[in-house]
Write an enzyme that holds these catalytic residues in place. Structure first.
Site, mmCIF file in Angstrom:
data_model
loop_
_atom_site.group_PDB
_atom_site.id
_atom_site.type_symbol
_atom_site.label_atom_id
_atom_site.label_comp_id
_atom_site.label_asym_id
_atom_site.label_seq_id
_atom_site.Cartn_x
_atom_site.Cartn_y
_atom_site.Cartn_z
ATOM 1 N N GLU A 1 0.644 -1.197 0.013
ATOM 2 C CA GLU A 1 0.088 0.072 -0.014
ATOM 3 C C GLU A 1 0.879 1.241 0.076
ATOM 4 O O GLU A 1 2.012 1.434 0.766
ATOM 5 C CB GLU A 1 -0.944 -0.049 1.147
ATOM 6 N N LYS B 1 -9.375 2.983 -2.478
ATOM 7 C CA LYS B 1 -9.653 2.129 -1.215
ATOM 8 C C LYS B 1 -11.102 2.416 -0.914
ATOM 9 O O LYS B 1 -11.365 3.629 -0.749
ATOM 10 C CB LYS B 1 -8.662 2.459 -0.174
ATOM 11 N N CYS C 1 -5.904 -3.502 2.241
ATOM 12 C CA CYS C 1 -5.672 -3.389 3.623
ATOM 13 C C CYS C 1 -6.920 -3.584 4.561
ATOM 14 O O CYS C 1 -7.295 -4.857 4.685
ATOM 15 C CB CYS C 1 -4.848 -2.320 4.090
ATOM 16 N N SER D 1 19.549 3.751 34.223
ATOM 17 C CA SER D 1 19.143 4.006 35.677
ATOM 18 C C SER D 1 19.172 2.914 36.636
ATOM 19 O O SER D 1 19.210 2.895 37.723
ATOM 20 C CB SER D 1 17.777 4.757 35.776
#
Length: 396
Positions: A45, A114, A174, A356
């Protein structure tokens, strides 16, 4: 005559707004497909611009540069006997659509916008694009000047099916795979043999399992070949696209690509027997009855054969076991490869990691260490892929 079609789906590691490099990777995939005798090539895409351009999609230059890349590809493929399917943004009547562009021998056949946009989680496509709401409707698209090659001035745009000499091909994009009423069902019932899906799907833990389940179910209902393509890697944003291109036929996996990798171009080719699709479809009598009365798609006639006579000499792709990474492997590989893509493309000299002593900084240190191990293994074992070593030397 047996209809054996040589098809390929590709995963590309694209970079948002890097049109020149994106074009080179698309061209590399086209060349590899052509060398393997592929008759239909599918890409991810928005592969021309990269998926994650975000508000750059609102800029005119983004659209114009996309057209320039397409014009270059049309000229370069004018002598290729291969149906090409590329993802890019297209403006029609001052509305921007996320599209698939089908072209063959230098001529555009169809622009397919789309129909269902992704808007959940990290997705917000409706900020830049408009969905094509006219299902099974086609209009005329007036080509911009740069694309007016071979005498073409207009091409079809809309929701249609390509009718080849020996097969039918249709596309969904998609999110349409994930919707409650997916496009592929109506396509199968309209006699489509191959449904393709060019995606920009980012990695989420165990998402691949769901993706494969949906695709296998899609082809097991009515019979068909489903080709899935996806982007690979980090394209400049916070997301990692996890590749996993695949080809599924009649509910069974016949080709599966990598979920994580350092390659910029992956081509996954298979030879499929389209007669098996037709035979499988006949076994579902309820589907045959439904196919008799469903609404019909507009047809775009294409004088091209996806299953030429010489393909009978190719070995037919057989079902293979589906491969999954463990959750621990996904957690280890995804973030590490995202860091490597970001490092090499930002051209920085490394990472600054304050320690840390807590679990957060310790986890990040492990991810960076794993990135180094992945690079070392790849460079040591894959001498043919020189890019990771070149990138490593550049940033260090």
């Amino acid at each position: 005559m047996v209809r054996l079609a040589r098809i390929a789906t590709c995963c590309l590691n694209q970079w948002s707004m890097d049109f020149e490099s994106n074009r080179q990777r698309i061209w590399a995939s086209l060349q590899e497909c052509n060398a393997e005798g592929v008759r239909y090539r599918l890409g991810p895409e928005l592969e021309v611009s990269g998926y994650g351009c975000e508000d750059h999609f609102l800029e005119r230059d983004t659209i114009e540069h996309g057209y320039e890349v397409l014009a270059w590809l049309l000229a370069k493929t004018s002598d290729m006997d291969m149906l090409c399917d590329v993802g890019m943004a297209v403006e029609h009547h001052r509305v921007l659509y996320n599209c698939r562009v089908f072209f063959l021998r230098g001529r555009i056949l169809l622009i397919r916008p789309k129909i269902m946009l992704a808007g959940n989680g990290n997705y917000r496509e409706s900020r830049w694009f408009t969905r094509w709401s006219r299902v099974q409707v086609v209009e005329e698209f007036s080509l911009p000047k740069v694309l007016r090659q071979n005498g073409q001035t207009t091409v079809p745009i809309g929701d249609a099916v390509l009718q080849l000499n020996d097969a039918r091909i249709a596309s969904e994009i998609c999110e349409e795979l994930w919707s409650a009423s997916p496009s592929h069902i109506l396509m199968w019932l309209n006699g489509v043999d191959i449904v393709s899906n060019g995606s920009g799907s980012h990695h989420t833990l165990r998402k691949l399992n769901t993706r494969i389940d949906r695709i296998k179910l899609a082809t097991s209902k009515c019979g068909g070949v489903y080709m899935y393509s996806n982007q690979q890697g980090c394209d400049g944003g916070r997301l990692y696209f996890d590749g996993s291109c695949m080809i599924v036929m009649n509910g069974e996996m016949i080709a599966q690509g990598k979920q994580f990798g350092l390659e910029e171009v992956e081509v996954l080719a298979s030879t499929v027997d389209l007669d098996r699709v037709a035979a499988y479809a006949q076994t579902s009598r309820s589907s045959v009855v439904q196919a008799d009365y469903v609404p019909r798609y507009p047809i775009v006639e294409v004088d091209f054969s996806i299953a030429p006579v010489q393909a009978k000499h190719c070995a037919i792709s057989r079902p293979i076991p589906v491969l999954f990474n463990t959750p621990e492997e996904e957690i280890s590989l995804g973030p590490a490869l995202w860091l490597w893509d970001y490092l090499r493309r930002s051209s920085q000299g490394g990472f600054f990691l304050p320690l840390s002593g807590g679990v957060d900084s310790a986890s990040v240190a492990c991810v960076v260490a794993n990135m180094c191990h992945i690079l070392h293994r790849h460079i040591a074992t894959d001498s043919a892929d020189e890019l990771p070593l070149k990138d490593l030397r550049r940033v260090t």
